[in-house]
Enzyme design. Structure first.
Site, PDB file in Angstrom:
ATOM      1  CG  ASP A  25      -2.099   0.888   1.164  1.00  0.00           C
ATOM      2  OD1 ASP A  25      -2.353   1.419   0.062  1.00  0.00           O
ATOM      3  OD2 ASP A  25      -2.792   1.063   2.187  1.00  0.00           O
ATOM      4  CG  HIS A  26      -0.579   4.939   0.317  1.00  0.00           C
ATOM      5  ND1 HIS A  26      -0.857   6.011  -0.486  1.00  0.00           N
ATOM      6  CD2 HIS A  26      -1.745   4.586   0.894  1.00  0.00           C
ATOM      7  CE1 HIS A  26      -2.144   6.287  -0.398  1.00  0.00           C
ATOM      8  NE2 HIS A  26      -2.708   5.440   0.417  1.00  0.00           N
TER       9      HIS A  26
ATOM     10  CG  HIS B 123      -5.483   8.301   3.557  1.00  0.00           C
ATOM     11  ND1 HIS B 123      -4.944   9.078   2.578  1.00  0.00           N
ATOM     12  CD2 HIS B 123      -5.570   7.049   3.053  1.00  0.00           C
ATOM     13  CE1 HIS B 123      -4.704   8.327   1.508  1.00  0.00           C
ATOM     14  NE2 HIS B 123      -5.069   7.093   1.768  1.00  0.00           N
ATOM     15  N   GLY B 124      -7.669   8.334   7.420  1.00  0.00           N
ATOM     16  CA  GLY B 124      -7.742   8.604   8.861  1.00  0.00           C
ATOM     17  C   GLY B 124      -9.164   8.587   9.393  1.00  0.00           C
TER      18      GLY B 124
ATOM     19  CG  HIS C 259      -6.608   4.974  -1.286  1.00  0.00           C
ATOM     20  ND1 HIS C 259      -5.402   4.586  -0.758  1.00  0.00           N
ATOM     21  CD2 HIS C 259      -6.681   4.389  -2.502  1.00  0.00           C
ATOM     22  CE1 HIS C 259      -4.781   3.805  -1.626  1.00  0.00           C
ATOM     23  NE2 HIS C 259      -5.525   3.671  -2.695  1.00  0.00           N
ATOM     24  N   GLY C 260      -9.408   5.699   1.989  1.00  0.00           N
ATOM     25  CA  GLY C 260     -10.087   6.427   3.055  1.00  0.00           C
ATOM     26  C   GLY C 260     -11.520   5.953   3.213  1.00  0.00           C
TER      27      GLY C 260
ATOM     28  CB  SER D 214     -12.020   3.775   7.883  1.00  0.00           C
ATOM     29  OG  SER D 214     -11.377   2.540   7.751  1.00  0.00           O
TER      30      SER D 214
HETATM   31 ZN    ZN Z   1      -4.630   5.186   0.986  1.00  0.00          ZN
END
Ligand code: ZN
Length: 290
Positions: A81-82, A185-186, A213-214, A216
């Protein structure tokens, strides 16, 4: 045996579901994800971030996931990832990763394209799939233990541009494209609003599976709409880590013996992680696909 991401993500695109991709940091997280994927008959997409690969992590984690995959009947992909540089990607491929993400999203378009192209050539020659990122998903950021995002920034300037995306995927032939459509993200302080119109435009002009992405903390109704409009992989980190930390904290508060067996210490964390993983799989529709 590990597989690359190609077949599972193409199936997701064709059948209009998304595979939740989980960042794992250790054995407990890996086991929770693999067991639930097996129970739910979902393809397993495990990811690792650079921070967990320091030192011997680069050998130990791929060796662990690789051998674990032999005990499950669902396909298992191990995705870096990343990754921000070619050296890390080469090391990961040598260590047994079956898929990689190159993140050149903060670079100018031409530089991101040139670097991605070089990595795709290297990876595809070894049957490794590549995800790239265009536009920039706001950061809390990955790897920062105090990470939170305000959600106050206007993401409009960093959203993925459809014209650029078309050129980018045609030239690079990436297997999946991470796009910026309004997530961060986060852990969110304010509920994000996804740009479904932009997602649809991107899907229409690229024909490449899109990655969010992100994932959550993003409301399921919005994610379902994004899936219906071309998102095929949704990255999850914070929600599983929150389950892990919450389970550990609750359990440790009840334990008086400092030498309690870790098997018991991790009990609640394990079941909460499994619950979080199952919820994503069912919400994104990747269950009963094998
Ligand atoms: Zn990501």
């Amino acid at each position: 045996m590990l597989v690359n991401m190609k077949e599972m993500i193409e199936q997701a695109k064709k059948e209009k579901f998304a595979i939740p991709a989980f960042d794992i940091c250790n054995y407990e997280m890996m086991r929770a994800v693999l067991e639930v994927c097996e129970e739910e008959k979902s393809p397993a997409l495990l990811m690792v971030l650079e921070g967990d690969l320091r030192g011997k992590g680069m050998q130990l984690i791929p060796a662990m996931v690789n051998s674990a995959s032999n005990f499950f009947s669902v396909p298992v992909c191990l995705h870096l990832d990343h990754a921000g540089n070619f050296d890390l990607i080469k090391q990961a491929i040598d260590s047994g990763f079956s898929s990689v993400m190159y993140d050149g999203s903060t670079l100018p378009f031409d530089k991101n394209l040139a670097n991605t192209l070089e990595i795709v050539d290297y990876a595809h020659a070894r049957s490794i799939t590549v995800e790239a990122e265009l536009g920039h998903v706001g950061d809390a950021m990955v790897g920062n233990e105090n990470a939170t995002t305000t959600g106050d920034d206007d993401p409009e300037d960093t959203l993925t541009d459809p014209t650029e995306a078309k050129i980018f995927v045609e030239k690079t032939k990436v297997d999946a494209l991470a796009v910026a459509i309004g997530t961060s993200h986060g852990v969110y302080k304010k509920t994000p609003t996804l740009r479904i119109d932009r997602t649809k435009q991107l899907a229409d002009c690229t024909n490449t599976p899109l990655v969010l992405h992100g994932g959550s903390g993003t409301p399921y109704d919005q994610l379902k709409e994004a899936i219906a409009n071309g998102v095929c992989k949704i990255n999850i980190f914070s929600d599983v880590v929150t389950a892990l930390n919450g389970g550990l904290k609750g359990k440790l508060n009840t334990i008086t013996n400092p030498a309690t067996w870790p098997m018991f210490v991790f009990e609640d964390a394990r079941s909460l992680m499994k619950e979080a993983v199952r919820a994503k799989i069912r919400a994104f529709g990747s269950n009963n696909r094998i």
